[in-house]
Enzyme design. Structure first.
Site, short mmCIF file in Angstrom:
data_model
loop_
_atom_site.label_atom_id
_atom_site.label_comp_id
_atom_site.label_asym_id
_atom_site.label_seq_id
_atom_site.Cartn_x
_atom_site.Cartn_y
_atom_site.Cartn_z
N HIS A 1 0.69 -1.39 -0.47
CA HIS A 1 -0.07 -0.26 0.00
C HIS A 1 0.86 1.47 -0.13
O HIS A 1 0.87 2.17 -0.49
CB HIS A 1 -0.96 0.19 1.26
CG HIS A 1 -1.66 -0.62 1.43
ND1 HIS A 1 -2.27 -1.81 2.80
CD2 HIS A 1 -2.83 -1.56 -0.15
CE1 HIS A 1 -2.93 -2.71 2.19
NE2 HIS A 1 -3.14 -2.05 1.15
N LYS B 1 -18.12 -6.04 8.26
CA LYS B 1 -17.58 -7.23 8.13
C LYS B 1 -16.27 -6.95 9.86
O LYS B 1 -16.31 -5.60 10.34
CB LYS B 1 -15.58 -6.97 6.78
CG LYS B 1 -15.94 -6.72 5.51
CD LYS B 1 -14.58 -7.30 5.06
CE LYS B 1 -14.57 -7.13 3.56
NZ LYS B 1 -12.73 -6.98 3.14
O1 PNS Z 1 -8.79 -3.42 0.15
P1 PNS Z 1 -10.26 -3.18 -0.80
O2 PNS Z 1 -10.46 -4.34 0.34
O3 PNS Z 1 -9.46 -4.17 -1.95
O4 PNS Z 1 -10.87 -2.33 -1.29
C1 PNS Z 1 -12.14 -2.27 -1.85
C2 PNS Z 1 -12.91 -1.72 -1.38
C3 PNS Z 1 -13.22 -0.21 -0.24
C4 PNS Z 1 -12.34 -0.07 -2.21
C5 PNS Z 1 -14.51 -0.79 -2.67
O5 PNS Z 1 -14.71 -2.84 -1.06
C6 PNS Z 1 -15.34 0.02 -1.99
O6 PNS Z 1 -15.07 0.68 -2.25
N1 PNS Z 1 -16.26 -0.64 -1.05
C7 PNS Z 1 -17.62 0.88 -0.88
C8 PNS Z 1 -18.57 0.84 -1.51
C9 PNS Z 1 -18.47 0.50 -2.85
O7 PNS Z 1 -18.69 1.94 -3.19
N2 PNS Z 1 -18.58 -0.13 -3.34
C10 PNS Z 1 -18.23 0.00 -4.87
C11 PNS Z 1 -18.57 -0.58 -6.20
S1 PNS Z 1 -18.63 -1.96 -6.88
#
Ligand code: PNS
Length: 158
Positions: free
Chosen positions: A16, A40
């Protein structure tokens, strides 16, 4: 231009950090967005994750850290961000990332996703790998910033 680098960051890894360092050079302002997902059960609370990332980016003047709930595109809009930054480690990331970026752009056509290919040395690394290694008392020095090692160890002792 403002960019958002979103994720769970449970906990932040050197992979990251690599993406934060590189992407913060390409935007004027980078906001690291920590997903506060009630569904979660993370190892660290959103506040703890934000605090760890703030410590890790304290020498990067154009990087801010905030937590968000709900849709990423809504968070991006509220921050005035037009770019979402994501890292791609391997082909296995591609399908999920493509789906997310397409969905996000359908929901908000003013936000585009830019992908950074993760530096090779971190192409295997994930927060889940870190937690797994930590659970079995493995050495974390090549995976996370030094102060994060202490935090992970402390969590596992509880
Ligand atoms: O580190 P990660 O878990 O791969 O990150 C995933 C993240 C946070 C980018 C994703 O889950 C997210 O944006 N979640 C918020 C809900 C949303 O907007 N989802 C996108 C529509 S598919």
């Amino acid at each position: 231009m403002t960019g958002i680098y979103p994720g769970s960051f449970d906990p932040i890894t050197l992979g990251h950090m690599d993406i934060i360092k590189r992407s913060s050079k390409t935007v004027d302002r980078l906001i690291v967005g920590v997903l506060n997902n009630q569904g979660k059960t993370p190892m660290f609370t959103a506040e703890e994750r934000v605090a760890m990332i703030r410590e890790a980016v304290k020498d990067m003047p154009n990087v801010e850290v905030r937590s968000f709930e709900g849709l990423l595109v809504d968070f991006a809009r509220s921050m005035g961000a037009s770019i979402i930054v994501r890292g791609l480690r391997a082909i296995t990331d591609f399908e999920y990332e493509l789906q997310m970026s397409q969905t996000n752009r359908i929901m908000n056509k003013d936000v585009d996703t830019i992908f950074f290919t993760t530096s090779l040395e971190y192409s295997y690394l994930s927060s889940s790998v870190v937690k797994e290694v930590a659970m079995f008392d493995g050495d974390l020095t090549q995976f996370v910033p030094p102060f994060v090692i202490e935090k992970v160890r402390a969590k596992l002792k509880k």
